[in-house]
Design a protein around this motif. Structure first.
Motif, PDB file in Angstrom:
ATOM      1  N   ARG A   1      -4.951  14.698  -7.912  1.00 12.86           N
ATOM      2  CA  ARG A   1      -4.070  15.176  -6.853  1.00 12.86           C
ATOM      3  C   ARG A   1      -3.356  13.994  -6.193  1.00 12.86           C
ATOM      4  N   GLN A   2      -2.124  14.232  -5.787  1.00 11.68           N
ATOM      5  CA  GLN A   2      -1.382  13.226  -5.041  1.00 11.68           C
ATOM      6  C   GLN A   2      -1.647  13.421  -3.554  1.00 11.68           C
ATOM      7  N   GLY A   3      -2.070  12.369  -2.879  1.00 11.13           N
ATOM      8  CA  GLY A   3      -2.373  12.462  -1.454  1.00 11.13           C
ATOM      9  C   GLY A   3      -2.647  11.089  -0.882  1.00 11.13           C
ATOM     10  N   LEU A   4      -3.189  11.075   0.329  1.00 13.31           N
ATOM     11  CA  LEU A   4      -3.456   9.803   0.987  1.00 13.31           C
ATOM     12  C   LEU A   4      -4.505   8.990   0.240  1.00 13.31           C
ATOM     13  N   GLY A   5      -5.469   9.668  -0.362  1.00 16.61           N
ATOM     14  CA  GLY A   5      -6.506   8.958  -1.096  1.00 16.61           C
ATOM     15  C   GLY A   5      -5.951   8.191  -2.284  1.00 16.61           C
ATOM     16  N   ARG A   6      -5.110   8.857  -3.073  1.00 15.95           N
ATOM     17  CA  ARG A   6      -4.501   8.189  -4.216  1.00 15.95           C
ATOM     18  C   ARG A   6      -3.545   7.094  -3.761  1.00 15.95           C
ATOM     19  N   LEU A   7      -2.834   7.353  -2.659  1.00 14.30           N
ATOM     20  CA  LEU A   7      -1.927   6.343  -2.116  1.00 14.30           C
ATOM     21  C   LEU A   7      -2.694   5.113  -1.659  1.00 14.30           C
ATOM     22  N   LEU A   8      -3.853   5.337  -1.015  1.00 12.86           N
ATOM     23  CA  LEU A   8      -4.680   4.210  -0.575  1.00 12.86           C
ATOM     24  C   LEU A   8      -5.201   3.419  -1.766  1.00 12.86           C
ATOM     25  N   GLN A   9      -5.653   4.120  -2.794  1.00 15.22           N
ATOM     26  CA  GLN A   9      -6.156   3.437  -3.989  1.00 15.22           C
ATOM     27  C   GLN A   9      -5.077   2.565  -4.615  1.00 15.22           C
ATOM     28  N   ALA A  10      -3.872   3.117  -4.773  1.00 11.76           N
ATOM     29  CA  ALA A  10      -2.786   2.357  -5.373  1.00 11.76           C
ATOM     30  C   ALA A  10      -2.378   1.179  -4.493  1.00 11.76           C
ATOM     31  N   SER A  11      -2.380   1.386  -3.182  1.00 13.83           N
ATOM     32  CA  SER A  11      -1.967   0.322  -2.261  1.00 13.83           C
ATOM     33  C   SER A  11      -2.976  -0.817  -2.233  1.00 13.83           C
ATOM     34  N   VAL A  12      -4.259  -0.480  -2.319  1.00 10.38           N
ATOM     35  CA  VAL A  12      -5.286  -1.529  -2.358  1.00 10.38           C
ATOM     36  C   VAL A  12      -5.181  -2.314  -3.659  1.00 10.38           C
ATOM     37  N   ASN A  13      -4.941  -1.607  -4.776  1.00  7.51           N
ATOM     38  CA  ASN A  13      -4.837  -2.288  -6.072  1.00  7.51           C
ATOM     39  C   ASN A  13      -3.666  -3.276  -6.099  1.00  7.51           C
ATOM     40  N   THR A  14      -2.566  -2.900  -5.443  1.00 10.63           N
ATOM     41  CA  THR A  14      -1.387  -3.773  -5.416  1.00 10.63           C
ATOM     42  C   THR A  14      -1.317  -4.605  -4.140  1.00 10.63           C
ATOM     43  N   GLN A  15      -2.329  -4.454  -3.257  1.00  7.44           N
ATOM     44  CA  GLN A  15      -2.387  -5.179  -1.987  1.00  7.44           C
ATOM     45  C   GLN A  15      -1.106  -4.985  -1.182  1.00  7.44           C
ATOM     46  N   ASP A  16      -0.702  -3.723  -1.092  1.00 11.73           N
ATOM     47  CA  ASP A  16       0.472  -3.348  -0.299  1.00 11.73           C
ATOM     48  C   ASP A  16       0.027  -3.245   1.163  1.00 11.73           C
ATOM     49  N   ILE A  17       0.052  -4.370   1.864  1.00  8.09           N
ATOM     50  CA  ILE A  17      -0.553  -4.479   3.187  1.00  8.09           C
ATOM     51  C   ILE A  17       0.022  -3.492   4.203  1.00  8.09           C
ATOM     52  N   PRO A  18       1.342  -3.323   4.323  1.00  6.71           N
ATOM     53  CA  PRO A  18       1.853  -2.367   5.319  1.00  6.71           C
ATOM     54  C   PRO A  18       1.344  -0.944   5.111  1.00  6.71           C
ATOM     55  N   VAL A  19       1.239  -0.515   3.844  1.00  9.04           N
ATOM     56  CA  VAL A  19       0.768   0.842   3.567  1.00  9.04           C
ATOM     57  C   VAL A  19      -0.722   0.968   3.883  1.00  9.04           C
ATOM     58  N   VAL A  20      -1.509  -0.018   3.469  1.00  5.95           N
ATOM     59  CA  VAL A  20      -2.947   0.023   3.754  1.00  5.95           C
ATOM     60  C   VAL A  20      -3.201   0.071   5.254  1.00  5.95           C
TER      61      VAL A  20
END
Length: 315
Positions: free
Chosen positions: A262-281
Protein backbone atom coordinates in the motif's frame (compact mmCIF):
# COMPACT_ATOMS: atom_id res chain seq x y z
CA UNK A 1 -11.38 22.22 34.98
CA UNK A 2 -10.06 25.09 32.83
CA UNK A 3 -6.69 24.92 34.59
CA UNK A 4 -6.55 21.17 33.93
CA UNK A 5 -7.29 21.64 30.21
CA UNK A 6 -4.75 24.46 29.86
CA UNK A 7 -2.04 22.36 31.47
CA UNK A 8 -2.75 19.44 29.11
CA UNK A 9 -2.65 21.69 26.06
CA UNK A 10 0.75 23.03 27.13
CA UNK A 11 2.01 19.46 27.55
CA UNK A 12 0.80 18.58 24.04
CA UNK A 13 2.59 21.57 22.50
CA UNK A 14 5.76 20.65 24.39
CA UNK A 15 5.64 17.06 23.06
CA UNK A 16 5.41 18.30 19.46
CA UNK A 17 8.28 20.77 19.95
CA UNK A 18 10.44 18.14 21.67
CA UNK A 19 9.85 15.62 18.87
CA UNK A 20 10.78 18.23 16.26
CA UNK A 21 13.95 19.22 18.12
CA UNK A 22 15.16 15.67 18.79
CA UNK A 23 14.52 14.72 15.17
CA UNK A 24 16.55 17.67 13.92
CA UNK A 25 19.45 16.84 16.24
CA UNK A 26 19.49 13.18 15.19
CA UNK A 27 19.26 13.94 11.48
CA UNK A 28 21.96 16.61 11.74
CA UNK A 29 24.34 14.02 13.22
CA UNK A 30 23.98 11.65 10.26
CA UNK A 31 27.39 11.00 8.65
CA UNK A 32 26.01 11.38 5.11
CA UNK A 33 26.13 14.55 3.03
CA UNK A 34 22.66 15.72 1.84
CA UNK A 35 24.23 17.57 -1.10
CA UNK A 36 25.98 14.40 -2.29
CA UNK A 37 22.70 12.52 -2.04
CA UNK A 38 20.95 15.11 -4.20
CA UNK A 39 23.73 14.84 -6.76
CA UNK A 40 23.47 11.09 -7.08
CA UNK A 41 24.17 9.48 -3.71
CA UNK A 42 26.86 9.66 -1.06
CA UNK A 43 30.11 8.75 -2.71
CA UNK A 44 28.33 8.13 -6.03
CA UNK A 45 29.79 8.87 -9.45
CA UNK A 46 27.58 11.90 -10.09
CA UNK A 47 28.44 13.39 -6.71
CA UNK A 48 32.16 12.82 -7.28
CA UNK A 49 32.10 14.51 -10.67
CA UNK A 50 30.02 17.51 -9.53
CA UNK A 51 31.84 20.81 -9.38
CA UNK A 52 32.38 22.74 -6.17
CA UNK A 53 30.12 25.46 -7.53
CA UNK A 54 27.24 22.98 -7.99
CA UNK A 55 27.66 21.66 -4.47
CA UNK A 56 27.85 25.16 -3.02
CA UNK A 57 24.74 26.22 -4.94
CA UNK A 58 22.69 23.30 -3.64
CA UNK A 59 23.99 23.73 -0.10
CA UNK A 60 23.00 27.41 -0.18
CA UNK A 61 19.59 26.66 -1.74
CA UNK A 62 18.66 24.20 1.03
CA UNK A 63 20.42 26.10 3.80
CA UNK A 64 22.98 23.37 4.51
CA UNK A 65 25.79 25.94 4.46
CA UNK A 66 24.46 27.65 7.60
CA UNK A 67 25.40 26.71 11.19
CA UNK A 68 23.23 24.05 12.80
CA UNK A 69 21.64 26.51 15.24
CA UNK A 70 20.63 28.83 12.40
CA UNK A 71 19.25 25.91 10.37
CA UNK A 72 17.21 24.77 13.37
CA UNK A 73 15.53 28.11 14.00
CA UNK A 74 14.97 28.81 10.31
CA UNK A 75 13.27 25.43 9.87
CA UNK A 76 11.30 25.87 13.10
CA UNK A 77 9.93 29.26 12.01
CA UNK A 78 9.08 27.90 8.58
CA UNK A 79 7.32 24.89 10.11
CA UNK A 80 5.34 27.22 12.37
CA UNK A 81 4.11 29.01 9.25
CA UNK A 82 3.31 25.75 7.45
CA UNK A 83 6.35 25.76 5.14
CA UNK A 84 8.16 22.41 5.33
CA UNK A 85 10.39 22.82 2.30
CA UNK A 86 10.92 20.44 -0.60
CA UNK A 87 11.91 16.82 -0.85
CA UNK A 88 15.61 16.39 -1.53
CA UNK A 89 14.92 13.49 -3.91
CA UNK A 90 11.75 14.44 -5.81
CA UNK A 91 11.95 18.24 -5.41
CA UNK A 92 8.22 18.19 -4.62
CA UNK A 93 6.91 20.19 -1.64
CA UNK A 94 6.98 17.99 1.45
CA UNK A 95 3.47 19.07 2.41
CA UNK A 96 2.21 17.78 -0.95
CA UNK A 97 3.86 14.38 -0.43
CA UNK A 98 2.33 14.11 3.03
CA UNK A 99 -1.11 15.17 1.80
CA UNK A 100 -1.03 12.50 -0.92
CA UNK A 101 0.08 9.69 1.42
CA UNK A 102 -1.89 10.64 4.55
CA UNK A 103 -5.43 9.47 3.55
CA UNK A 104 -4.30 5.87 2.96
CA UNK A 105 -2.47 5.60 6.29
CA UNK A 106 -5.25 7.44 8.11
CA UNK A 107 -7.77 4.92 6.78
CA UNK A 108 -5.96 1.81 8.02
CA UNK A 109 -4.90 3.51 11.28
CA UNK A 110 -8.40 4.70 12.18
CA UNK A 111 -10.01 1.38 11.32
CA UNK A 112 -7.20 -0.46 13.08
CA UNK A 113 -7.73 1.56 16.25
CA UNK A 114 -11.48 0.87 16.07
CA UNK A 115 -10.88 -2.86 15.59
CA UNK A 116 -8.41 -2.90 18.48
CA UNK A 117 -10.88 -1.23 20.85
CA UNK A 118 -13.81 -3.44 19.85
CA UNK A 119 -11.83 -6.69 20.02
CA UNK A 120 -10.01 -5.74 23.23
CA UNK A 121 -13.17 -4.68 25.08
CA UNK A 122 -15.06 -7.77 23.87
CA UNK A 123 -12.35 -10.12 25.14
CA UNK A 124 -12.00 -8.30 28.48
CA UNK A 125 -15.73 -8.17 29.18
CA UNK A 126 -16.31 -11.71 27.92
CA UNK A 127 -13.52 -13.15 30.07
CA UNK A 128 -15.03 -11.65 33.21
CA UNK A 129 -18.68 -12.20 32.32
CA UNK A 130 -18.59 -15.88 31.34
CA UNK A 131 -19.19 -18.53 34.00
CA UNK A 132 -17.39 -21.21 32.00
CA UNK A 133 -13.97 -21.76 33.57
CA UNK A 134 -12.39 -23.12 30.37
CA UNK A 135 -13.65 -20.23 28.23
CA UNK A 136 -12.59 -17.75 30.88
CA UNK A 137 -9.05 -19.15 30.97
CA UNK A 138 -8.90 -19.21 27.17
CA UNK A 139 -9.96 -15.57 26.85
CA UNK A 140 -7.50 -14.44 29.52
CA UNK A 141 -4.67 -16.34 27.79
CA UNK A 142 -5.31 -14.79 24.35
CA UNK A 143 -3.87 -11.28 25.04
CA UNK A 144 -0.37 -12.33 26.18
CA UNK A 145 -0.23 -14.87 23.35
CA UNK A 146 -1.25 -12.55 20.52
CA UNK A 147 0.86 -9.67 21.89
CA UNK A 148 3.96 -11.68 20.99
CA UNK A 149 3.03 -11.97 17.32
CA UNK A 150 5.11 -9.69 15.03
CA UNK A 151 3.02 -7.37 12.86
CA UNK A 152 4.56 -8.60 9.61
CA UNK A 153 3.79 -12.23 10.55
CA UNK A 154 0.17 -11.36 11.38
CA UNK A 155 -0.12 -9.60 8.03
CA UNK A 156 1.28 -12.60 6.15
CA UNK A 157 -1.11 -14.99 7.93
CA UNK A 158 -4.08 -12.75 7.14
CA UNK A 159 -3.01 -12.63 3.49
CA UNK A 160 -2.64 -16.39 3.30
CA UNK A 161 -6.02 -17.14 4.87
CA UNK A 162 -8.36 -14.36 3.76
CA UNK A 163 -6.82 -13.40 0.42
CA UNK A 164 -5.15 -16.45 -1.13
CA UNK A 165 -7.34 -19.24 0.30
CA UNK A 166 -10.75 -17.67 0.88
CA UNK A 167 -10.44 -14.79 -1.59
CA UNK A 168 -12.53 -12.47 0.59
CA UNK A 169 -10.19 -9.48 0.43
CA UNK A 170 -7.61 -8.20 -2.08
CA UNK A 171 -4.01 -9.03 -1.28
CA UNK A 172 -2.38 -5.76 -2.27
CA UNK A 173 -3.12 -2.20 -3.30
CA UNK A 174 -5.27 0.75 -2.30
CA UNK A 175 -8.48 -0.34 -4.01
CA UNK A 176 -11.34 0.80 -1.80
CA UNK A 177 -12.63 -0.29 1.60
CA UNK A 178 -11.99 -4.01 1.04
CA UNK A 179 -8.26 -3.36 0.72
CA UNK A 180 -8.23 -1.56 4.08
CA UNK A 181 -9.67 -4.38 6.22
CA UNK A 182 -6.70 -6.76 6.38
CA UNK A 183 -4.03 -4.08 6.99
CA UNK A 184 -6.25 -2.59 9.70
CA UNK A 185 -6.61 -6.01 11.35
CA UNK A 186 -2.84 -6.53 11.22
CA UNK A 187 -2.38 -3.21 13.03
CA UNK A 188 -5.23 -3.91 15.46
CA UNK A 189 -4.20 -7.27 16.89
CA UNK A 190 -1.22 -6.09 19.03
CA UNK A 191 -3.27 -3.13 20.34
CA UNK A 192 -6.29 -5.33 21.04
CA UNK A 193 -4.10 -7.68 23.06
CA UNK A 194 -2.87 -4.82 25.24
CA UNK A 195 -6.37 -3.40 25.79
CA UNK A 196 -7.80 -6.82 26.62
CA UNK A 197 -5.04 -7.62 29.11
CA UNK A 198 -5.17 -4.30 30.96
CA UNK A 199 -8.95 -3.90 30.86
CA UNK A 200 -9.63 -7.56 31.68
CA UNK A 201 -7.48 -7.50 34.81
CA UNK A 202 -8.92 -4.12 35.74
CA UNK A 203 -12.48 -5.41 35.56
CA UNK A 204 -11.50 -8.51 37.53
CA UNK A 205 -10.00 -6.35 40.26
CA UNK A 206 -12.94 -3.92 40.31
CA UNK A 207 -15.43 -6.77 40.72
CA UNK A 208 -13.76 -7.57 44.07
CA UNK A 209 -14.22 -4.02 45.38
CA UNK A 210 -16.66 -3.48 48.31
CA UNK A 211 -18.88 -1.07 46.34
CA UNK A 212 -19.67 -3.89 43.88
CA UNK A 213 -21.12 -5.89 46.78
CA UNK A 214 -23.31 -2.90 47.61
CA UNK A 215 -24.49 -2.64 43.99
CA UNK A 216 -25.33 -6.34 43.94
CA UNK A 217 -27.14 -6.06 47.29
CA UNK A 218 -29.36 -3.39 45.76
CA UNK A 219 -30.54 -5.91 43.20
CA UNK A 220 -28.60 -4.76 40.11
CA UNK A 221 -28.58 -7.20 37.23
CA UNK A 222 -25.32 -9.01 36.46
CA UNK A 223 -24.92 -7.26 33.11
CA UNK A 224 -25.38 -3.86 34.75
CA UNK A 225 -22.79 -4.69 37.41
CA UNK A 226 -20.22 -5.62 34.76
CA UNK A 227 -20.98 -2.99 32.10
CA UNK A 228 -22.33 -0.10 34.15
CA UNK A 229 -20.01 -0.20 37.16
CA UNK A 230 -16.97 -2.51 36.79
CA UNK A 231 -16.20 -1.59 33.19
CA UNK A 232 -16.41 2.15 33.80
CA UNK A 233 -14.12 2.05 36.82
CA UNK A 234 -11.57 -0.11 34.98
CA UNK A 235 -11.49 2.10 31.89
CA UNK A 236 -8.85 4.70 32.86
CA UNK A 237 -5.75 2.47 32.51
CA UNK A 238 -7.06 1.27 29.15
CA UNK A 239 -7.67 4.86 28.04
CA UNK A 240 -4.01 5.61 28.69
CA UNK A 241 -3.10 2.80 26.32
CA UNK A 242 -5.19 4.37 23.56
CA UNK A 243 -2.88 7.36 23.48
CA UNK A 244 0.24 5.21 23.59
CA UNK A 245 -1.06 3.00 20.78
CA UNK A 246 -0.98 5.84 18.24
CA UNK A 247 2.81 5.77 18.04
CA UNK A 248 2.74 1.99 17.68
CA UNK A 249 0.18 2.16 14.90
CA UNK A 250 2.30 4.65 12.94
CA UNK A 251 5.38 2.47 13.38
CA UNK A 252 3.37 -0.59 12.41
CA UNK A 253 2.14 1.17 9.27
CA UNK A 254 5.69 1.01 7.87
CA UNK A 255 5.61 -2.80 8.06
CA UNK A 256 1.94 -3.21 7.19
CA UNK A 257 2.01 -1.02 4.11
CA UNK A 258 5.09 -2.91 2.91
CA UNK A 259 3.44 -6.32 3.42
CA UNK A 260 0.21 -5.27 1.68
CA UNK A 261 1.97 -3.10 -0.96
CA UNK A 262 0.00 0.00 0.00
CA UNK A 263 1.08 3.57 -0.65
CA UNK A 264 1.01 5.66 2.52
CA UNK A 265 3.06 7.40 5.16
CA UNK A 266 4.78 4.16 6.13
CA UNK A 267 6.07 3.48 2.64
CA UNK A 268 7.00 7.14 2.26
CA UNK A 269 8.98 7.01 5.51
CA UNK A 270 10.77 3.84 4.43
CA UNK A 271 11.76 5.36 1.09
CA UNK A 272 12.81 8.64 2.69
CA UNK A 273 15.01 6.91 5.27
CA UNK A 274 16.64 4.78 2.54
CA UNK A 275 17.48 7.90 0.52
CA UNK A 276 18.07 10.05 3.65
CA UNK A 277 15.54 12.62 2.47
CA UNK A 278 15.85 14.72 5.63
CA UNK A 279 12.99 17.23 5.06
CA UNK A 280 10.49 14.41 4.45
CA UNK A 281 11.67 12.34 7.42
CA UNK A 282 11.48 15.35 9.71
CA UNK A 283 7.98 16.21 8.54
CA UNK A 284 6.79 12.62 8.97
CA UNK A 285 8.10 12.53 12.53
CA UNK A 286 6.38 15.85 13.18
CA UNK A 287 3.08 14.50 11.80
CA UNK A 288 3.41 11.45 14.05
CA UNK A 289 4.15 13.67 17.07
CA UNK A 290 1.14 15.89 16.33
CA UNK A 291 -1.14 12.86 16.02
CA UNK A 292 0.27 11.41 19.26
CA UNK A 293 -0.19 14.74 21.07
CA UNK A 294 -3.76 15.25 19.81
CA UNK A 295 -4.90 11.75 20.73
CA UNK A 296 -3.30 11.97 24.17
CA UNK A 297 -4.88 15.39 24.68
CA UNK A 298 -8.29 13.95 23.82
CA UNK A 299 -7.67 11.05 26.21
CA UNK A 300 -6.65 13.50 28.95
CA UNK A 301 -9.86 15.45 28.41
CA UNK A 302 -11.94 12.26 28.59
CA UNK A 303 -10.44 11.28 31.98
CA UNK A 304 -12.56 13.76 33.99
CA UNK A 305 -15.71 12.46 32.29
CA UNK A 306 -14.93 8.96 33.52
CA UNK A 307 -13.68 10.06 36.94
CA UNK A 308 -14.48 13.71 37.89
CA UNK A 309 -11.98 13.55 40.75
CA UNK A 310 -9.06 13.74 38.26
CA UNK A 311 -9.72 17.38 37.31
CA UNK A 312 -10.23 18.58 40.87
CA UNK A 313 -7.36 20.66 42.26
CA UNK A 314 -5.34 18.99 45.00
CA UNK A 315 -5.68 20.45 48.50
Amino acid sequence: MLRYISRRVVYAVFVVWAAYTVTFLLLYQLPSDPVSIMLGGAGGEVAANASAAQKAHLAHEYGFDKPAVVQYFVLLVRAFHGDFGQSVQSHVPVAQLIAEALPSTLAISSLGLLFALVIGVAIAVGANFTRNAFLRGLLFSLPPLTASFPTFWVGLVLLQVFSFRLGWFPAVGNGGFASVVLPALALAIPGAAAYAQVLGRGIEKTLREPFIDVVRAKGAQRARVHLGHALRNATIPALTLVGLTVGGIFAGAVVTETVFSRQGLGRLLQASVNTQDIPVVQMLVLVSAVAFAIVNLVVDLVYPLVDPRIARPAH
